[in-house]
Design a protein around this motif. Sequence first.
Motif, PDB file in Angstrom:
ATOM      1  N   TYR A 196      31.825   7.813  -1.499  1.00 27.36           N
ATOM      2  CA  TYR A 196      31.410   8.068  -2.474  1.00 27.36           C
ATOM      3  C   TYR A 196      29.963   7.143  -2.743  1.00 27.36           C
ATOM      4  O   TYR A 196      29.901   5.854  -3.301  1.00 27.36           O
ATOM      5  CB  TYR A 196      32.119   7.678  -3.611  1.00 27.36           C
ATOM      6  N   GLY A 197      28.863   7.868  -3.099  1.00 29.10           N
ATOM      7  CA  GLY A 197      27.297   6.942  -3.513  1.00 29.10           C
ATOM      8  C   GLY A 197      26.579   7.153  -3.036  1.00 29.10           C
ATOM      9  O   GLY A 197      25.246   6.516  -3.533  1.00 29.10           O
ATOM     10  N   ASP A 198      26.943   6.981  -1.433  1.00 29.57           N
ATOM     11  CA  ASP A 198      25.921   6.273  -0.459  1.00 29.57           C
ATOM     12  C   ASP A 198      24.149   7.751  -0.771  1.00 29.57           C
ATOM     13  O   ASP A 198      24.932   8.778  -1.423  1.00 29.57           O
ATOM     14  CB  ASP A 198      26.725   6.905   1.112  1.00 29.57           C
ATOM     15  N   ARG A 199      23.729   6.938  -0.946  1.00 25.72           N
ATOM     16  CA  ARG A 199      22.450   7.741  -0.513  1.00 25.72           C
ATOM     17  C   ARG A 199      21.731   8.134   1.289  1.00 25.72           C
ATOM     18  O   ARG A 199      21.742   7.308   2.005  1.00 25.72           O
ATOM     19  CB  ARG A 199      21.237   7.006  -0.630  1.00 25.72           C
ATOM     20  N   MET A 200      21.675   9.388   1.678  1.00 29.19           N
ATOM     21  CA  MET A 200      20.774   9.436   2.707  1.00 29.19           C
ATOM     22  C   MET A 200      19.553  10.435   3.241  1.00 29.19           C
ATOM     23  O   MET A 200      19.649  11.679   2.439  1.00 29.19           O
ATOM     24  CB  MET A 200      21.897  10.433   3.904  1.00 29.19           C
ATOM     25  N   ILE A 201      18.678   9.737   4.265  1.00 32.12           N
ATOM     26  CA  ILE A 201      17.176  10.308   4.252  1.00 32.12           C
ATOM     27  C   ILE A 201      17.717  10.880   5.639  1.00 32.12           C
ATOM     28  O   ILE A 201      17.385  10.872   6.590  1.00 32.12           O
ATOM     29  CB  ILE A 201      16.645  10.245   3.532  1.00 32.12           C
ATOM     30  N   LEU A 202      17.554  12.678   5.709  1.00 31.60           N
ATOM     31  CA  LEU A 202      17.794  13.239   7.436  1.00 31.60           C
ATOM     32  C   LEU A 202      16.594  14.088   7.486  1.00 31.60           C
ATOM     33  O   LEU A 202      15.479  14.856   6.023  1.00 31.60           O
ATOM     34  CB  LEU A 202      18.966  14.386   7.477  1.00 31.60           C
ATOM     35  N   THR A 203      15.012  13.471   8.332  1.00 31.58           N
ATOM     36  CA  THR A 203      13.863  14.101   8.238  1.00 31.58           C
ATOM     37  C   THR A 203      14.207  14.838  10.160  1.00 31.58           C
ATOM     38  O   THR A 203      14.986  14.158  10.787  1.00 31.58           O
ATOM     39  CB  THR A 203      12.781  12.804   8.786  1.00 31.58           C
ATOM     40  N   GLY A 204      12.441  14.974  10.530  1.00 32.13           N
ATOM     41  CA  GLY A 204      12.488  15.172  11.881  1.00 32.13           C
ATOM     42  C   GLY A 204      12.058  16.389  12.518  1.00 32.13           C
ATOM     43  O   GLY A 204      10.844  16.644  11.238  1.00 32.13           O
ATOM     44  N   ILE A 205      11.448  17.093  13.477  1.00 32.56           N
ATOM     45  CA  ILE A 205      10.885  17.082  13.927  1.00 32.56           C
ATOM     46  C   ILE A 205      10.722  19.323  13.711  1.00 32.56           C
ATOM     47  O   ILE A 205      11.674  19.156  13.895  1.00 32.56           O
ATOM     48  CB  ILE A 205       9.548  17.116  15.353  1.00 32.56           C
ATOM     49  N   ARG A 371       5.702  11.168  16.918  1.00 40.80           N
ATOM     50  CA  ARG A 371       5.303  11.033  15.775  1.00 40.80           C
ATOM     51  C   ARG A 371       6.507  10.429  15.375  1.00 40.80           C
ATOM     52  O   ARG A 371       7.299  10.554  15.672  1.00 40.80           O
ATOM     53  CB  ARG A 371       5.694  12.747  15.408  1.00 40.80           C
ATOM     54  N   SER A 372       6.138   9.553  14.750  1.00 41.51           N
ATOM     55  CA  SER A 372       7.494   8.664  13.262  1.00 41.51           C
ATOM     56  C   SER A 372       8.716   9.818  12.868  1.00 41.51           C
ATOM     57  O   SER A 372       7.680  10.239  12.427  1.00 41.51           O
ATOM     58  CB  SER A 372       6.572   7.754  12.172  1.00 41.51           C
ATOM     59  N   VAL A 373       9.758   9.377  12.655  1.00 43.07           N
ATOM     60  CA  VAL A 373      10.388  10.269  12.300  1.00 43.07           C
ATOM     61  C   VAL A 373      10.823   9.941  10.883  1.00 43.07           C
ATOM     62  O   VAL A 373      12.187  10.009  10.164  1.00 43.07           O
ATOM     63  CB  VAL A 373      12.128   9.893  12.969  1.00 43.07           C
ATOM     64  N   ARG A 374       9.958   8.304  10.236  1.00 40.12           N
ATOM     65  CA  ARG A 374      10.115   8.229   9.073  1.00 40.12           C
ATOM     66  C   ARG A 374      10.089   9.210   8.240  1.00 40.12           C
ATOM     67  O   ARG A 374       8.705   9.746   8.484  1.00 40.12           O
ATOM     68  CB  ARG A 374       9.302   6.831   9.031  1.00 40.12           C
ATOM     69  N   GLY A 390      16.885  11.116  11.968  1.00 39.61           N
ATOM     70  CA  GLY A 390      15.801  11.342  12.092  1.00 39.61           C
ATOM     71  C   GLY A 390      15.835  12.545  13.925  1.00 39.61           C
ATOM     72  O   GLY A 390      16.311  11.548  14.248  1.00 39.61           O
ATOM     73  N   ILE A 391      15.866  14.031  13.641  1.00 40.71           N
ATOM     74  CA  ILE A 391      16.123  14.538  14.848  1.00 40.71           C
ATOM     75  C   ILE A 391      14.828  14.941  15.502  1.00 40.71           C
ATOM     76  O   ILE A 391      13.485  14.829  15.173  1.00 40.71           O
ATOM     77  CB  ILE A 391      16.609  15.888  14.053  1.00 40.71           C
ATOM     78  N   VAL A 392      14.981  14.178  17.092  1.00 39.09           N
ATOM     79  CA  VAL A 392      13.886  14.156  17.696  1.00 39.09           C
ATOM     80  C   VAL A 392      14.974  15.004  18.999  1.00 39.09           C
ATOM     81  O   VAL A 392      15.831  14.792  19.416  1.00 39.09           O
ATOM     82  CB  VAL A 392      13.737  12.569  18.319  1.00 39.09           C
ATOM     83  N   PRO A 393      13.537  15.916  20.345  1.00 40.04           N
ATOM     84  CA  PRO A 393      14.089  16.128  21.306  1.00 40.04           C
ATOM     85  C   PRO A 393      14.459  15.132  21.958  1.00 40.04           C
ATOM     86  O   PRO A 393      14.283  14.108  22.083  1.00 40.04           O
ATOM     87  CB  PRO A 393      12.854  17.036  21.729  1.00 40.04           C
ATOM     88  N   ALA A 394      15.685  15.592  23.207  1.00 36.48           N
ATOM     89  CA  ALA A 394      16.367  14.384  23.628  1.00 36.48           C
ATOM     90  C   ALA A 394      15.517  13.995  24.746  1.00 36.48           C
ATOM     91  O   ALA A 394      14.264  15.768  24.806  1.00 36.48           O
ATOM     92  CB  ALA A 394      17.443  14.947  24.089  1.00 36.48           C
ATOM     93  N   LYS A 395      15.819  12.972  25.335  1.00 39.45           N
ATOM     94  CA  LYS A 395      14.904  12.992  26.766  1.00 39.45           C
ATOM     95  C   LYS A 395      15.177  14.283  27.503  1.00 39.45           C
ATOM     96  O   LYS A 395      15.877  14.578  28.103  1.00 39.45           O
ATOM     97  CB  LYS A 395      15.234  11.454  27.124  1.00 39.45           C
ATOM     98  N   TRP A 411      16.409   5.750  11.474  1.00 43.65           N
ATOM     99  CA  TRP A 411      14.686   4.410  11.102  1.00 43.65           C
ATOM    100  C   TRP A 411      15.164   3.563   9.997  1.00 43.65           C
ATOM    101  O   TRP A 411      13.834   2.826   9.808  1.00 43.65           O
ATOM    102  CB  TRP A 411      14.104   5.555  10.580  1.00 43.65           C
ATOM    103  N   ARG A 412      16.199   3.728   9.163  1.00 47.32           N
ATOM    104  CA  ARG A 412      16.819   3.316   8.479  1.00 47.32           C
ATOM    105  C   ARG A 412      17.868   2.451   8.664  1.00 47.32           C
ATOM    106  O   ARG A 412      18.987   2.965   9.079  1.00 47.32           O
ATOM    107  CB  ARG A 412      16.513   3.813   6.659  1.00 47.32           C
ATOM    108  N   TYR A 413      17.634   0.900   9.193  1.00 42.79           N
ATOM    109  CA  TYR A 413      19.191   0.200   9.549  1.00 42.79           C
ATOM    110  C   TYR A 413      19.946   0.060   8.817  1.00 42.79           C
ATOM    111  O   TYR A 413      19.912   0.316   7.342  1.00 42.79           O
ATOM    112  CB  TYR A 413      18.565  -0.696  10.697  1.00 42.79           C
TER     113      TYR A 413
END
Length: 451
Positions: A196-205, A371-374, A390-395, A411-413
């Motif tokens: 409870y109270g956590d903060r998360m930012i999800l990014t991606g292409i 591209r950076s996922v920040r 951040g979401i990126v295509p897999a290898k 991108w945020r440890y």
Amino acid sequence: MTDTGVDWDAPEMCDVEAEQQLLGAALYAEGNLEVAEQVASIANQAFYVPAHQLLHAALVDVLRDEQIPDPVMIVDRAARRGALGGNPDRLRRVSLELLGKGIPASVPYFADRVTTLWHARTAVLEATRLIQQLHGLHRSGDLHSTGGVLARAREALDLDLSDPTVPDASALPPSVAEILAGSDSYDWLIPKLFEYGDRMILTGIEGLGKSTLLAQIAVAVTAGLHPFLAAPIIGPGAPMTTSHRVLVIDAENLPGQLRRRYGDLVGRVNRICDQQSHPKPDWDDELRIEARPDGVRLEDPRELRRIEAAIAAHQPVLVVAGPLYRLNALDTEAADGARELVRILDHLRVKYRFTLILEGHIPHAADGRSRSVRPIGSSLLLRWPEFGYGIVPAKGHEDDEHPSVVDLRQWRYARDERLFPRELYHDPSGFPWTPGSGYFALCRSKGVYDR
């Protein structure tokens, strides 16, 4: 136009609608005596509209007499109070306008707003009086009375003018012994994943399925399912409830787009619940979606008030919102703009105790680099959340138009160990994004998955 009982233009420092919401909740929330008592505890002077003051005073009288606050009785009592109260028809009309207003869960929010505005009016009135008196003393040459005028102003404003340098034990922060005496156990929303109270930012292409993953988390948590395991939430400290209230603030998509996305996800969750003999959530109540394709301006007090009222009414354990840049019109590239935005978000998150997940966008590639996922914006946004992924295509899937496998790149440890998957696979039948078998084994070893 609604007749509020006001015969003059209300100044900016009052909110007639907030007063109506409070009195409507007290008089017409059937059987909710606790709400009526909450409204009665507000200072009568906090109500700006005279008719509202009369109704509130009558409410206090009725509760003091240990009677049920029936609207007819309230109007009758109010009509016997003061010059304005001598017109029962007018009071009855004002009372009827309160019908349909007032959500019990919103009472604390509106009470705080009405009280704050009352304090602001008092401060302006006293400041105006003080200026006039000081000018009068200057003109008369009686400057020796200045101290008395200031003292009366301080008393009227009820200001705490004590010297902060004078020792006062009540001002001391808690000691380390007091802190250590408290509980250090986690307050889990989902064990080993979200507290409870956590903060998360999800990014991606763009186009990889970031919005789908956010919606997947929203519907899963609503149903009391782990958003990656598609199984009931278990583990040490797991909530006892089988479902949760969730609020989605979508500041980008049109209603038709949301219907298609959430229609598919609700169908998937219902099938998973049936397969696992898990209770389905009450979709009519527990998942609410604020669709704002035109964007939201949280820095606008009127807009913030509407959003906070929705949160106060719904009481969500999780808020999923975004995209981040469409939640405000501030310059979040600058530190001041980003600081104001996170201040607003933190105020809501702490006050209403919910987990917050935001969708962020990423900058375009520069100089031929990947591209950076920040997220776009001030570096403050990089330090603010507990988690950033951040979401990126897999290898091997970099050139796919719609990759069926993506990596979840951090991108945020994290400040704490949490069990997020490292890769996700597209699944046509279960949750749209499902982790690999290694993630299921890891969660099983940590006691949060038993299949």
